[in-house]
Enzyme design. Structure first.
Site, short mmCIF file in Angstrom:
data_model
loop_
_atom_site.label_atom_id
_atom_site.label_comp_id
_atom_site.label_asym_id
_atom_site.label_seq_id
_atom_site.Cartn_x
_atom_site.Cartn_y
_atom_site.Cartn_z
N THR A 1 27.70 36.82 40.83
CA THR A 1 28.48 35.79 41.50
C THR A 1 27.70 34.48 41.50
OG1 THR A 1 29.52 35.11 43.59
CG2 THR A 1 27.56 36.47 43.79
N LYS B 1 28.63 35.07 49.49
CA LYS B 1 29.09 36.45 49.27
C LYS B 1 27.90 37.41 49.26
CE LYS B 1 33.11 35.49 46.30
NZ LYS B 1 33.66 35.77 44.95
N ASP C 1 36.29 39.36 43.77
CA ASP C 1 37.24 38.28 43.56
C ASP C 1 38.07 38.15 44.83
OD1 ASP C 1 38.04 36.20 41.82
OD2 ASP C 1 39.97 37.20 41.63
N GLY D 1 33.07 28.42 52.29
CA GLY D 1 34.44 28.25 51.80
C GLY D 1 35.42 27.88 52.89
N ASP E 1 36.17 29.39 55.59
CA ASP E 1 35.88 29.97 56.91
C ASP E 1 36.19 29.03 58.09
OD1 ASP E 1 35.22 32.49 56.03
OD2 ASP E 1 33.06 32.14 56.03
P1 ITT Z 1 32.31 33.80 42.10
O1 ITT Z 1 33.64 33.86 41.39
O2 ITT Z 1 31.18 33.31 41.24
O3 ITT Z 1 31.97 35.08 42.83
P2 ITT Z 1 33.69 31.94 43.85
O4 ITT Z 1 33.27 31.27 45.14
O5 ITT Z 1 34.33 31.09 42.81
O6 ITT Z 1 32.40 32.70 43.28
P3 ITT Z 1 36.13 33.49 44.21
O7 ITT Z 1 36.79 32.99 43.01
O8 ITT Z 1 36.28 34.94 44.56
O9 ITT Z 1 34.57 33.18 44.19
O10 ITT Z 1 36.47 32.68 45.53
C1 ITT Z 1 37.70 32.20 45.79
C2 ITT Z 1 37.64 31.08 46.79
O11 ITT Z 1 37.82 31.64 48.08
C3 ITT Z 1 36.37 30.25 46.83
O12 ITT Z 1 36.77 28.93 47.06
C4 ITT Z 1 35.62 30.81 48.02
O13 ITT Z 1 34.83 29.82 48.67
C5 ITT Z 1 36.76 31.27 48.91
N1 ITT Z 1 36.36 32.45 49.67
C6 ITT Z 1 36.13 33.70 49.19
N2 ITT Z 1 35.72 34.51 50.17
C7 ITT Z 1 35.69 33.75 51.30
C8 ITT Z 1 35.34 34.01 52.62
O14 ITT Z 1 34.89 35.19 53.00
N3 ITT Z 1 35.43 33.01 53.50
C9 ITT Z 1 35.85 31.80 53.13
N4 ITT Z 1 36.20 31.45 51.90
C10 ITT Z 1 36.12 32.43 50.98
#
Ligand code: ITT
Length: 184
Positions: free
Chosen positions: A8, A13, A67, A142, A144
């Site tokens: 990631t 995460k 994801d 993110g 949150d």
């Molecule tokens: P990777 O794909 O490299 O793991 P990413 O942050 O791009 O990193 P995702 O595509 O899974 O990962 O994330 C989708 C979005 O949702 C991204 O903007 C995250 O910040 C947000 N997100 C995911 N899990 C979250 C959480 O637990 N709390 C708040 N925002 C979250």
């Protein structure tokens, strides 16, 4: 202790997985931008990503990929699988501005954790319901600060409490049970 490699680009995460699997697995981050297949299915994206990241690792260390997305009811599930792109372009504050005008501000976080070790690929899903609110709190990452559950935003909770309730915590619980069963 056994090692799980978390592919990631998001250290938030990794912190949550480390805390959840503390003492059972050594979680190491592989800052790797895995190939994201074009799909609206988080499980398919995560599974293909975990297989890609396992190959890229070039050794036998099992890999997990997570994801996730924020699905806003009043916006027909937007931004969903596009949550990362929307955070990078609009930003969290403007997503709140979009939600502010809605009658229905309920939303869900969904996440699929995929495991791949070259022999087996498995996926574990978790979700949590909440309501979008004006940003509060400085923990987490993110979306949150705008996601409220039980009167607090995820950014107002410590990692422990967020893990006990969150989409990721629920998916990690299933992964941990499956790994324990597999070892016995
Ligand atoms: P990777 O794909 O490299 O793991 P990413 O942050 O791009 O990193 P995702 O595509 O899974 O990962 O994330 C989708 C979005 O949702 C991204 O903007 C995250 O910040 C947000 N997100 C995911 N899990 C979250 C959480 O637990 N709390 C708040 N925002 C979250």
């Amino acid at each position: 202790m056994r090692t799980l490699r978390f592919a990631t680009t998001n250290p938030g995460k990794v912190r949550e997985a480390e805390e959840y699997l503390d003492g059972v697995y050594d979680v190491e981050q592989h800052d790797y931008d895995y190939v994201e297949v074009q799909s609206s299915d988080l499980a398919e994206i995560a599974a293909r990503g975990a297989e890609d990241a396992f190959e890229a690792g070039g050794d036998d260390v099992p890999v997990i990929v997570d994801d996730a997305g924020l699905f806003v009811r009043g916006l027909d599930g937007f931004p969903g699988p596009y949550s990362s792109y929307v955070e990078d372009t609009l930003g969290v504050e403007r997503v709140w501005q979009l939600a502010e005008g809605l009658d229905d501000r309920r939303a869900a976080f969904r996440c699929v954790v995929a495991f791949a070790d070259g022999d087996t690929t498995e996926t574990f899903a978790g979700s949590v319901q909440g309501t979008l609110v004006a940003p509060r709190g400085d923990g987490g990452f993110g979306y949150d600060p705008i996601f409220e559950h039980g009167g607090e935003t995820f950014a107002e909770m410590g990692t422990d409490r967020k893990n006990a309730l969150s989409h990721r915590g629920r998916a990690l619980a299933k992964l941990a049970d499956w790994l324990a069963e597999r070892r016995s």
